[in-house]
Design a protein around this motif. Sequence first.
Motif, mmCIF file in Angstrom:
data_model
loop_
_atom_site.group_PDB
_atom_site.id
_atom_site.type_symbol
_atom_site.label_atom_id
_atom_site.label_comp_id
_atom_site.label_asym_id
_atom_site.label_seq_id
_atom_site.Cartn_x
_atom_site.Cartn_y
_atom_site.Cartn_z
ATOM 1 N N UNK A 35 -2.344 -1.153 -10.558
ATOM 2 C CA UNK A 35 -1.111 -0.827 -9.848
ATOM 3 C C UNK A 35 -0.138 -1.961 -10.104
ATOM 4 N N UNK A 36 1.008 -1.636 -10.679
ATOM 5 C CA UNK A 36 2.001 -2.639 -11.061
ATOM 6 C C UNK A 36 3.279 -2.398 -10.259
ATOM 7 N N UNK A 37 3.755 -3.440 -9.582
ATOM 8 C CA UNK A 37 5.044 -3.392 -8.876
ATOM 9 C C UNK A 37 5.976 -4.378 -9.569
ATOM 10 N N UNK A 38 7.227 -4.000 -9.747
ATOM 11 C CA UNK A 38 8.177 -4.903 -10.374
ATOM 12 C C UNK A 38 9.552 -4.740 -9.744
ATOM 13 N N UNK A 39 10.306 -5.837 -9.798
ATOM 14 C CA UNK A 39 11.680 -5.830 -9.314
ATOM 15 C C UNK A 39 12.599 -5.629 -10.506
ATOM 16 N N UNK A 40 13.725 -4.999 -10.271
ATOM 17 C CA UNK A 40 14.710 -4.797 -11.332
ATOM 18 C C UNK A 40 15.429 -6.112 -11.570
ATOM 19 N N UNK A 77 8.249 -6.646 -3.297
ATOM 20 C CA UNK A 77 6.868 -6.590 -3.755
ATOM 21 C C UNK A 77 5.966 -7.016 -2.613
ATOM 22 N N UNK A 78 4.940 -6.224 -2.350
ATOM 23 C CA UNK A 78 3.969 -6.558 -1.315
ATOM 24 C C UNK A 78 2.585 -6.570 -1.936
ATOM 25 N N UNK A 79 1.878 -7.659 -1.751
ATOM 26 C CA UNK A 79 0.506 -7.701 -2.233
ATOM 27 C C UNK A 79 -0.284 -8.718 -1.430
ATOM 28 N N UNK A 80 -1.575 -8.506 -1.371
ATOM 29 C CA UNK A 80 -2.492 -9.399 -0.681
ATOM 30 C C UNK A 80 -3.042 -10.373 -1.712
ATOM 31 N N UNK A 81 -2.669 -11.633 -1.578
ATOM 32 C CA UNK A 81 -3.097 -12.653 -2.532
ATOM 33 C C UNK A 81 -4.182 -13.509 -1.907
ATOM 34 N N UNK A 82 -5.230 -13.764 -2.667
ATOM 35 C CA UNK A 82 -6.308 -14.622 -2.182
ATOM 36 C C UNK A 82 -5.813 -16.054 -2.094
ATOM 37 N N UNK A 83 -6.209 -16.730 -1.057
ATOM 38 C CA UNK A 83 -5.846 -18.133 -0.871
ATOM 39 C C UNK A 83 -6.580 -18.993 -1.888
ATOM 40 N N UNK A 84 -5.959 -20.070 -2.309
ATOM 41 C CA UNK A 84 -6.609 -21.015 -3.218
ATOM 42 C C UNK A 84 -7.655 -21.846 -2.494
ATOM 43 N N UNK A 104 6.677 -9.782 -10.746
ATOM 44 C CA UNK A 104 5.873 -8.587 -10.947
ATOM 45 C C UNK A 104 4.554 -8.843 -10.234
ATOM 46 N N UNK A 105 3.946 -7.814 -9.675
ATOM 47 C CA UNK A 105 2.596 -7.966 -9.144
ATOM 48 C C UNK A 105 1.718 -6.927 -9.821
ATOM 49 N N UNK A 106 0.456 -7.272 -9.961
ATOM 50 C CA UNK A 106 -0.492 -6.345 -10.560
ATOM 51 C C UNK A 106 -1.806 -6.418 -9.798
ATOM 52 N N UNK A 107 -2.344 -5.261 -9.466
ATOM 53 C CA UNK A 107 -3.660 -5.152 -8.855
ATOM 54 C C UNK A 107 -4.540 -4.489 -9.920
ATOM 55 N N UNK A 108 -5.597 -5.167 -10.317
ATOM 56 C CA UNK A 108 -6.514 -4.659 -11.338
ATOM 57 C C UNK A 108 -7.869 -4.418 -10.701
ATOM 58 N N UNK A 109 -8.343 -3.190 -10.764
ATOM 59 C CA UNK A 109 -9.634 -2.848 -10.182
ATOM 60 C C UNK A 109 -10.590 -2.395 -11.277
ATOM 61 N N UNK A 110 -11.774 -2.982 -11.279
ATOM 62 C CA UNK A 110 -12.841 -2.571 -12.178
ATOM 63 C C UNK A 110 -13.848 -1.796 -11.346
#
Length: 128
Positions: A35-40, A77-84, A104-110
């Motif tokens: 799932x890819x979200x991007x801003x113009x 863009x809304x996404x859940x990012x893992x903390x470092x 841009x955000x990308x969610x990659x699921x395997x």
Amino acid sequence: HEAQQRPSLLVLQGSLEDLRKGIRERLSARPTIAFVQYCEADLGGPGSWPRAEEVLGFVRKNLPPETEVLGAQTESIQCLLASDSVKQSASTRLSLCGPGSDHVSVLLATLPEANARAFHVKAHGRLG
């Protein structure tokens, strides 16, 4: 090849260059769906590619062709990012993109057992 057999999820956000680097360094298995979200972004001047074409080019160059991809142009863009930090659980970060943003955000699921399929839900409940 054991990593290929395990489900995994990777979420990245930033410029396309940030995502390229993140995918190279952190992707452990071939993604099934994305799932890819991007801003113009303001890409400047006549003859510049629209942002959607730039993002599509990124997807074609950086993801396997069998990956099912859903993309969305958005102003936020809304996404859940893992903390470092290992001590801290994942945190939600809302990134608001304005004119000129390159985020841009990308969610990659395997999902090894999944048979990914793209479809559209249309009026009257029909799938197409």
